[in-house]
Design a protein around this motif. Structure first.
Motif, PDB file in Angstrom:
ATOM      1  N   THR A   4       7.451   9.447  53.622  1.00 24.14           N
ATOM      2  CA  THR A   4       7.131   9.949  52.298  1.00 24.14           C
ATOM      3  C   THR A   4       8.422  10.183  51.531  1.00 24.14           C
ATOM      4  O   THR A   4       9.334  10.831  52.026  1.00 24.14           O
ATOM      5  CB  THR A   4       6.345  11.270  52.402  1.00 24.14           C
ATOM      6  OG1 THR A   4       5.183  11.042  53.186  1.00 24.14           O
ATOM      7  CG2 THR A   4       5.943  11.771  51.047  1.00 24.14           C
ATOM      8  N   SER A   5       8.469   9.647  50.314  1.00 23.06           N
ATOM      9  CA  SER A   5       9.660   9.811  49.481  1.00 23.06           C
ATOM     10  C   SER A   5       9.365  10.802  48.355  1.00 23.06           C
ATOM     11  O   SER A   5       8.212  11.107  48.056  1.00 23.06           O
ATOM     12  CB  SER A   5      10.076   8.474  48.879  1.00 23.06           C
ATOM     13  OG  SER A   5       9.097   8.034  47.950  1.00 23.06           O
ATOM     14  N   HIS A  11       4.594  10.705  42.155  1.00 16.43           N
ATOM     15  CA  HIS A  11       3.535   9.783  41.750  1.00 16.43           C
ATOM     16  C   HIS A  11       2.166  10.332  42.170  1.00 16.43           C
ATOM     17  O   HIS A  11       1.223  10.338  41.383  1.00 16.43           O
ATOM     18  CB  HIS A  11       3.776   8.413  42.387  1.00 16.43           C
ATOM     19  CG  HIS A  11       2.870   7.356  41.887  1.00 16.43           C
ATOM     20  ND1 HIS A  11       3.095   6.680  40.713  1.00 16.43           N
ATOM     21  CD2 HIS A  11       1.719   6.859  42.392  1.00 16.43           C
ATOM     22  CE1 HIS A  11       2.115   5.807  40.521  1.00 16.43           C
ATOM     23  NE2 HIS A  11       1.275   5.901  41.529  1.00 16.43           N
ATOM     24  N   PHE A  12       2.052  10.810  43.377  1.00 16.01           N
ATOM     25  CA  PHE A  12       0.814  11.371  43.900  1.00 16.01           C
ATOM     26  C   PHE A  12       0.377  12.575  43.067  1.00 16.01           C
ATOM     27  O   PHE A  12      -0.765  12.673  42.635  1.00 16.01           O
ATOM     28  CB  PHE A  12       1.014  11.772  45.365  1.00 16.01           C
ATOM     29  CG  PHE A  12      -0.206  12.342  46.025  1.00 16.01           C
ATOM     30  CD1 PHE A  12      -1.168  11.499  46.558  1.00 16.01           C
ATOM     31  CD2 PHE A  12      -0.386  13.709  46.120  1.00 16.01           C
ATOM     32  CE1 PHE A  12      -2.305  12.015  47.168  1.00 16.01           C
ATOM     33  CE2 PHE A  12      -1.513  14.240  46.730  1.00 16.01           C
ATOM     34  CZ  PHE A  12      -2.475  13.393  47.254  1.00 16.01           C
ATOM     35  N   HIS A  13       1.313  13.481  42.832  1.00 13.75           N
ATOM     36  CA  HIS A  13       1.025  14.683  42.050  1.00 13.75           C
ATOM     37  C   HIS A  13       0.553  14.314  40.641  1.00 13.75           C
ATOM     38  O   HIS A  13      -0.449  14.835  40.157  1.00 13.75           O
ATOM     39  CB  HIS A  13       2.264  15.569  41.969  1.00 13.75           C
ATOM     40  CG  HIS A  13       2.170  16.641  40.935  1.00 13.75           C
ATOM     41  ND1 HIS A  13       1.416  17.770  41.102  1.00 13.75           N
ATOM     42  CD2 HIS A  13       2.733  16.726  39.699  1.00 13.75           C
ATOM     43  CE1 HIS A  13       1.514  18.524  40.010  1.00 13.75           C
ATOM     44  NE2 HIS A  13       2.308  17.914  39.164  1.00 13.75           N
TER      45      HIS A  13
END
Length: 57
Positions: A4-5, A11-13
């Motif tokens: 996980t970067s 981006h996920f948030h």
């Protein structure tokens, strides 16, 4: 297993905040994007959603 970067987390948030109804301009400011165009890159088309869901017939 993929690592996980920090970019992935942002981006996920952002994607999930938008799906939950967060205001695009608020996200732009919280992510420190100068242009809303940059923030718009996080928008995705979902098969379950469409603009028709916002029309009250």
């Amino acid at each position: 297993m993929k690592k996980t970067s920090s970019h992935w987390l942002r981006h996920f948030h952002t994607s999930h905040s938008l799906e939950a109804g967060c205001n695009l301009r608020f996200l732009q400011q919280s992510l420190a994007h100068v242009s809303v165009t940059t923030t718009e890159r996080y928008l995705h088309i979902s098969p379950e959603t469409g603009s028709s869901q916002f029309i009250d017939f």
